[in-house]
Design an enzyme around this catalytic site. Structure first.
Site, PDB file in Angstrom:
ATOM      1  N   ALA A 176      17.281  92.458  66.461  1.00 41.63           N
ATOM      2  CA  ALA A 176      17.545  91.533  65.362  1.00 41.63           C
ATOM      3  C   ALA A 176      18.595  90.539  65.846  1.00 41.63           C
ATOM      4  CB  ALA A 176      18.044  92.308  64.150  1.00 41.63           C
ATOM      5  N   GLY A 179      15.916  96.195  66.983  1.00 44.58           N
ATOM      6  CA  GLY A 179      14.732  95.785  66.225  1.00 44.58           C
ATOM      7  C   GLY A 179      13.521  95.547  67.119  1.00 44.58           C
ATOM      8  N   GLU A 196      12.071  98.870  67.616  1.00 42.68           N
ATOM      9  CA  GLU A 196      11.533  99.278  66.316  1.00 42.68           C
ATOM     10  C   GLU A 196      10.216  98.570  65.990  1.00 42.68           C
ATOM     11  OE1 GLU A 196      15.376  98.419  64.524  1.00 42.68           O
ATOM     12  OE2 GLU A 196      15.399 100.423  63.648  1.00 42.68           O
ATOM     13  N   GLU A 210      22.291 100.239  68.282  1.00 43.52           N
ATOM     14  CA  GLU A 210      22.981  99.906  67.026  1.00 43.52           C
ATOM     15  C   GLU A 210      24.332 100.576  66.842  1.00 43.52           C
ATOM     16  OE1 GLU A 210      19.779 100.444  67.324  1.00 43.52           O
ATOM     17  OE2 GLU A 210      18.662  98.956  66.168  1.00 43.52           O
TER      18      GLU A 210
HETATM   19  N1  DAK Z   1      20.532  88.303  68.910  1.00 41.16           N
HETATM   20  C1  DAK Z   1      20.831  87.011  69.111  1.00 41.16           C
HETATM   21  N2  DAK Z   1      20.835  86.421  70.323  1.00 41.16           N
HETATM   22  C2  DAK Z   1      20.524  87.185  71.375  1.00 41.16           C
HETATM   23  C3  DAK Z   1      20.202  88.562  71.241  1.00 41.16           C
HETATM   24  C4  DAK Z   1      20.207  89.113  69.939  1.00 41.16           C
HETATM   25  N3  DAK Z   1      19.856  90.376  69.683  1.00 41.16           N
HETATM   26  N4  DAK Z   1      19.962  89.049  72.471  1.00 41.16           N
HETATM   27  C5  DAK Z   1      20.116  88.038  73.330  1.00 41.16           C
HETATM   28  N5  DAK Z   1      20.454  86.909  72.685  1.00 41.16           N
HETATM   29  C6  DAK Z   1      20.739  85.596  73.247  1.00 41.16           C
HETATM   30  C7  DAK Z   1      22.093  85.559  73.944  1.00 41.16           C
HETATM   31  O1  DAK Z   1      23.111  85.324  72.998  1.00 41.16           O
HETATM   32  C8  DAK Z   1      21.915  84.407  74.897  1.00 41.16           C
HETATM   33  O2  DAK Z   1      22.041  83.203  74.173  1.00 41.16           O
HETATM   34  P1  DAK Z   1      22.865  81.943  74.789  1.00 41.16           P
HETATM   35  O3  DAK Z   1      24.233  82.449  75.069  1.00 41.16           O
HETATM   36  O4  DAK Z   1      22.116  81.565  76.044  1.00 41.16           O
HETATM   37  O5  DAK Z   1      22.797  80.887  73.713  1.00 41.16           O
HETATM   38  C9  DAK Z   1      20.457  84.523  75.303  1.00 41.16           C
HETATM   39  O6  DAK Z   1      19.826  85.321  74.302  1.00 41.16           O
HETATM   40  C10 DAK Z   1      20.286  85.229  76.652  1.00 41.16           C
HETATM   41  O7  DAK Z   1      20.963  86.451  76.568  1.00 41.16           O
HETATM   42  P2  DAK Z   1      22.002  86.951  77.701  1.00 41.16           P
HETATM   43  O8  DAK Z   1      22.673  85.781  78.333  1.00 41.16           O
HETATM   44  O9  DAK Z   1      22.865  87.986  77.070  1.00 41.16           O
HETATM   45  O10 DAK Z   1      21.007  87.569  78.761  1.00 41.16           O
HETATM   46  P3  DAK Z   1      21.319  88.765  79.755  1.00 41.16           P
HETATM   47  O11 DAK Z   1      20.148  88.822  80.668  1.00 41.16           O
HETATM   48  O12 DAK Z   1      22.671  88.637  80.367  1.00 41.16           O
HETATM   49  O13 DAK Z   1      21.319  90.092  78.836  1.00 41.16           O
HETATM   50  C11 DAK Z   1      20.483  91.567  77.130  1.00 41.16           C
HETATM   51  C12 DAK Z   1      20.145  90.489  78.206  1.00 41.16           C
HETATM   52  C13 DAK Z   1      19.220  91.879  76.324  1.00 41.16           C
HETATM   53  C14 DAK Z   1      20.942  92.851  77.852  1.00 41.16           C
HETATM   54  C15 DAK Z   1      21.619  91.033  76.242  1.00 41.16           C
HETATM   55  O14 DAK Z   1      21.250  89.742  75.761  1.00 41.16           O
HETATM   56  C16 DAK Z   1      21.878  91.916  75.054  1.00 41.16           C
HETATM   57  O15 DAK Z   1      22.535  92.964  75.160  1.00 41.16           O
HETATM   58  N6  DAK Z   1      21.416  91.478  73.849  1.00 41.16           N
HETATM   59  C17 DAK Z   1      21.668  92.188  72.625  1.00 41.16           C
HETATM   60  C18 DAK Z   1      20.770  93.387  72.560  1.00 41.16           C
HETATM   61  C19 DAK Z   1      21.040  94.203  71.331  1.00 41.16           C
HETATM   62  O16 DAK Z   1      22.142  94.748  71.142  1.00 41.16           O
HETATM   63  N7  DAK Z   1      20.013  94.271  70.493  1.00 41.16           N
HETATM   64  C20 DAK Z   1      20.107  95.050  69.299  1.00 41.16           C
HETATM   65  C21 DAK Z   1      20.549  94.194  68.199  1.00 41.16           C
HETATM   66  S1  DAK Z   1      20.892  95.170  66.783  1.00 41.16           S
HETATM   67  C22 DAK Z   1      19.016  95.950  59.586  1.00 41.16           C
HETATM   68  C23 DAK Z   1      17.819  96.159  60.157  1.00 41.16           C
HETATM   69  C24 DAK Z   1      17.686  96.080  61.525  1.00 41.16           C
HETATM   70  C25 DAK Z   1      18.755  95.787  62.330  1.00 41.16           C
HETATM   71  C26 DAK Z   1      19.951  95.567  61.732  1.00 41.16           C
HETATM   72  C27 DAK Z   1      20.092  95.626  60.373  1.00 41.16           C
HETATM   73  N8  DAK Z   1      19.209  96.032  58.138  1.00 41.16           N
HETATM   74  C28 DAK Z   1      18.445  97.051  57.453  1.00 41.16           C
HETATM   75  C29 DAK Z   1      20.063  95.221  57.479  1.00 41.16           C
HETATM   76  C30 DAK Z   1      18.576  95.704  63.749  1.00 41.16           C
HETATM   77  C31 DAK Z   1      19.610  95.611  64.573  1.00 41.16           C
HETATM   78  C32 DAK Z   1      19.442  95.255  65.967  1.00 41.16           C
HETATM   79  O17 DAK Z   1      18.381  94.973  66.470  1.00 41.16           O
END
Ligand code: DAK
Length: 263
Positions: A63, A108, A111, A131
């Site tokens: 997400a 997400g 998921e 998460e």
């Molecule tokens: N959200 C927004 N932007 C993201 C992103 C994300 N999840 N993942 C990557 N990006 C963006 C980065 O900010 C970056 O943007 P710029 O800085 O270039 O503008 C671009 O994508 C490239 O990312 P990186 O520069 O970080 O690329 P790397 O190769 O260095 O790293 C990575 C790739 C996938 C390891 C890293 O980007 C990363 O750790 N991303 C976050 C992964 C993550 O933690 N995903 C889980 C998110 S939590 C809910 C329901 C569902 C959810 C929540 C609430 N409710 C019921 C309310 C779900 C939650 C989640 O999914």
């Protein structure tokens, strides 16, 4: 649409989440567009869907953390509902959906792949539920679907540790059915979809329904669900054609092409 592309190849539909600058992260607009795309799939023609991400690095990196970071409690609930509704729509979609996971499938992203019927991935795929490291629980069904797919012990380990796993481990624990070199992933997904599409469409739909509905109830009730869906097949032309081919010793043993029958 800005973030979703939809292509049709004969009886196969291919949905691509197309927001590569943010590694295809799911914001509200992506979820709305995905919802609208699913509503517009012509299930009288399309027999299997493929869901994938744009680019060579990421399926869906979760997400959108930027969008989520400022949500109030009420907005968080609304965002959660939007995601859950789309994911549930995918899961209960009348035809099979194959997730072709081409890179990161985090939060997400993992998921949404688990809302699909079948997951296959590229060798650079990475799965995880990060998460708890962000101070939240998996919110798009992760605590429920991961345990159903890989078992409670492995799901708890992945979720509590927030540790990512690579494609080979995802294969070993049964999170994906197969791993391919990146360039072979979509051809493999299409081949799988075509194989499904060649079978009797109502029977395939009824199998999806029987498995999905049966898994949530006890065996006595599950068997009744199966009986009903089995019985329904005897009102279809495919059942007559399929069994007729066998009895006529049709060497091809293929279903005659019959128009799809809505019930
Ligand atoms: N959200 C927004 N932007 C993201 C992103 C994300 N999840 N993942 C990557 N990006 C963006 C980065 O900010 C970056 O943007 P710029 O800085 O270039 O503008 C671009 O994508 C490239 O990312 P990186 O520069 O970080 O690329 P790397 O190769 O260095 O790293 C990575 C790739 C996938 C390891 C890293 O980007 C990363 O750790 N991303 C976050 C992964 C993550 O933690 N995903 C889980 C998110 S939590 C809910 C329901 C569902 C959810 C929540 C609430 N409710 C019921 C309310 C779900 C939650 C989640 O999914």
């Amino acid at each position: 649409m800005e973030f979703i592309t939809y292509e049709v190849e004969e009886m196969i539909g291919i949905i691509t989440i197309n927001r590569p600058k943010a590694l295809n992260a799911l914001n509200s607009q992506v979820l709305d567009e995905l919802n609208e795309t699913l509503d517009n799939v012509d299930v009288n023609v399309i027999r299997a869907l493929i869901l994938t991400g744009a680019g060579e690095k990421s399926f869906v990196a979760g997400a959108d953390i930027g969008e989520m970071s400022t949500l109030t409690k009420a907005e968080g609930e609304a965002f959660g509902k939007k995601g859950n509704d789309v994911f549930r729509k995918l899961e209960t979609f009348p035809i099979p959906v194959i997730a072709a996971v081409n890179g990161f499938a985090l939060g997400g992203g993992c998921e949404i792949s688990m809302s699909c019927d079948i997951r296959i991935c590229s060798d650079n795929a990475v799965f995880g539920q990060p998460e708890v490291g962000l101070g939240i629980t998996p919110g798009f069904g992760g605590t429920q679907r991961l345990a159903r797919i890989v078992g409670i012990g492995m799901a708890k380990q992945m979720i509590y540790t927030a540790r990512n796993i690579k494609a080979d481990e995802a294969l070993r624990i049964g999170l994906v059915n197969a791993v391919y070199p990146l360039e072979e992933l979509i051809p493999a997904a299409k081949k799988l979809a075509e194989t499904i599409a060649k079978n009797a469409p109502i029977a395939v739909r009824n199998c999806k329904k029987a498995i999905n509905e049966g898994i949530d109830v006890n065996m006595d009730e599950a068997i009744v669900i199966e009986e009903k869906l089995f019985g329904d097949c005897f009102e279809t032309e495919d059942q007559k054609a399929g069994m007729g081919n066998f009895l006529e010793k049709d060497k091809e043993k293929k279903l005659k092409v019959v128009p799809f029958q809505n019930k």
